[in-house]
Enzyme design. Structure first.
Site, short mmCIF file in Angstrom:
data_model
loop_
_atom_site.label_atom_id
_atom_site.label_comp_id
_atom_site.label_asym_id
_atom_site.label_seq_id
_atom_site.Cartn_x
_atom_site.Cartn_y
_atom_site.Cartn_z
N SER A 254 -8.86 -28.15 15.02
CA SER A 254 -9.35 -27.85 16.34
C SER A 254 -10.46 -28.88 16.82
CB SER A 254 -9.73 -26.39 16.33
OG SER A 254 -11.14 -26.55 15.58
N LYS A 255 -10.81 -28.76 18.04
CA LYS A 255 -11.93 -29.47 18.48
C LYS A 255 -13.19 -29.61 17.31
CE LYS A 255 -13.65 -31.50 22.60
NZ LYS A 255 -13.28 -31.80 23.88
N ARG A 256 -13.52 -28.38 17.04
CA ARG A 256 -14.52 -28.03 16.05
C ARG A 256 -14.45 -28.79 14.57
NH1 ARG A 256 -15.04 -22.92 14.31
NH2 ARG A 256 -16.62 -23.57 12.55
#
Ligand code: GLU
Length: 490
Positions: A254-256
């Site tokens: 994910s972006k995180r």
């Protein structure tokens, strides 16, 4: 299948700044072509007009260029199989759709969006998988052709209804798909634009792509593509679906967990060679022990046979390690240039430009061991370009040592010792001798009291080596900063 000249492609959709995971597909396709003395193509899949993002094509080209990925044919360089934008190839897709209709392998579907919505809703309510119910598949061709004159329609592929479709994948092995579970997917939309499924098959064929190397997320589309190839009587490429990339938590990236635009990594100060090395090992390995690999070796040795089907883990710590490695390994002059560039880019506008090159040159070797990403450079050298120490909180002077009175003593003693060095004798060794000489009168180890001096000089409790820094900073500015710190503590 593999006797064809090797031609691979990267076929991004211009829907934004390409993410690292997506660029891994480009890297593998490219490296495979280079290792086989083949050709690598870039094709922009811009048939989804709703998802088109301004500037995305430029970002794609820039991302590839940054990593040193070059293409033999593509939107900017052209080539014999162009154009390389799908939006400029619409007649080819229409022609293929016509051929499919004539052969009875595709049909016009006149179902309205409202009907399809209602169908989807009733399937969801009945807990059935979504899919088109093939209502228009039974319309007689002549009737469909007549209705097409004044009714909007899409063209759907008539999937084989029995048996199974088999994907032979060089990474996954054999994957079998039950045809009964497949949908009569759309090949041509009502606006005359193709869907990805039709366009990819038409273009990979027209562009003589020998190996379709793409992300795992496309594997469920493979039966559609295989059936299209069969219906059109075209030769399939060799298929290679690259393993999924997971975050360190083994969940979808994910972006995180790091799945951001490739160019963000560049802008934070990662080196292209570190990124290439990092991406290369997301699913592939050279052998059982190599971890550091240059782009030239990747180009020479990459092979699909060493790509594994199980997911790869995107570990930012690994990328940090590689970046630090390449920073320390690079040629000294390139390092100086990078320090100059990143200091200039990151220092506040209040620092006069151009930056003093002698200071950059003196600081560069001190930074090498301390820097993981280039974005850290400016913060580490700012104190060398200002008269006073960069702004800091007075409490920071005391924080590590714990007692304001002790901090005062450290500063007083340091002032006495450093003040005793005459201007002409100010040097790193002289500074070091003076400050090491404080251990005895203060009755404590250097490492205990040095944070006080770091804060006074640099405005931060750690940084590049202090003795060298004070050597570069010079007598006047150093003494002024120590006095200022002393005054703050009253
Ligand atoms: N346009 C597709 C994408 O954006 C390409 C997939 C493929 O490589 O076939 O990912």
């Amino acid at each position: 299948m593999t006797d064809r000249p090797v031609r691979t492609r990267y076929a991004p959709s211009p829907t934004g700044n390409p993410h690292v995971g997506n660029i891994r597909s480009a890297l593998f396709s490219w490296a495979f072509a280079r290792a086989r003395d083949g050709q690598f193509l870039l094709r922009i899949e811009d048939t989804d007009r709703n998802r088109y993002v301004e500037g995305a094509v430029e970002a794609i080209l820039e991302s590839l260029r940054w990593l040193g990925i070059d293409w033999d044919e593509g939107p900017d360089v052209g080539g014999p199989k162009g154009p390389y934008f799908q939006s400029q190839r619409l007649p080819l897709y229409r022609e293929a759709a016509e051929r499919l209709i004539e052969a009875g392998r595709a049909y016009r579907c006149f179902c309205t969006p409202e009907r399809l919505d209602a169908l989807r809703a009733s399937q969801a309510a009945a807990k059935q998988p979504p899919g088109y119910d093939r209502r228009c598949r039974g319309i007689l061709p002549e009737e469909a052709a007549a209705r097409a004159k004044d009714e909007p329609f899409v063209v759907r592929f008539a999937m084989v209804l029995e048996g199974s479709t088999v994907l032979e994948d060089v990474i996954r092995g054999q994957v079998v798909f039950e045809n009964a579970l497949q949908d009569d997917f759309v090949v041509l939309k009502s606006d005359g634009y193709p869907t990805y499924h039709l366009a990819v098959v038409v273009d990979d064929t027209a562009m003589e792509v020998s190996h379709c190397i793409r992300g795992d997320e496309w594997i469920s589309s493979a039966p559609k593509h295989i059936q299209l190839y069969e219906a059109l009587g075209w030769q399939q490429p060799t298929w290679a679906h690259l393993p999924l990339i997971l975050g360190p938590d083994h969940k979808k990236l994910s972006k995180r967990s790091g799945d951001t635009a490739l160019l963000d990594y560049r802008d934070r100060g990662y080196l292209p060679e570190a990124m290439v090395n990092f991406l290369a090992f997301l699913g592939w390995s050279l052998d059982d022990h190599t971890t550091i690999l240059g782009v030239e070796d990747l180009k020479r040795h990459f092979d699909l046979s060493r790509v594994v089907p199980n997911p790869a883990v995107f570990d930012i710590e690994r990328l940090n390690f590689l970046n630090g490695h390449y920073i320390r390994a690079m040629d000294g002059e390139r390092w100086v240039q990078l320090v100059a560039e990143w200091a200039d880019r990151g220092l506040p506008a209040s620092v006069p430009r151009p930056l003093d090159e002698r200071v950059i040159r003196a600081a560069a070797p001190l930074l090498r061991e301390r820097v993981t990403v280039l974005g850290e450079v400016a913060g580490l050298v700012e104190f060398l370009f200002t008269y006073d120490a960069p702004a800091y909180d007075t409490a920071l002077l005391v924080e590590r040592i714990g007692d304001a009175a002790v901090a005062v003593r450290v500063l007083d003693e340091a002032l006495v010792r450093l003040d005793a060095i005459p201007e002409g004798e100010w040097s790193t060794p002289a500074v070091e001798a003076a400050l090491r000489g404080l251990e005895e009168p203060l009755g404590m180890k250097l490492r205990k009291f040095i944070p006080v001096l770091y804060v006074a000089v640099m405005g931060r409790p750690t940084g590049i080596p202090l003795f060298d820094s004070i050597g570069i900073l010079g007598r006047e500015r150093t003494l002024a900063r120590l006095r200022a710190a002393r005054a703050r503590l009253g």
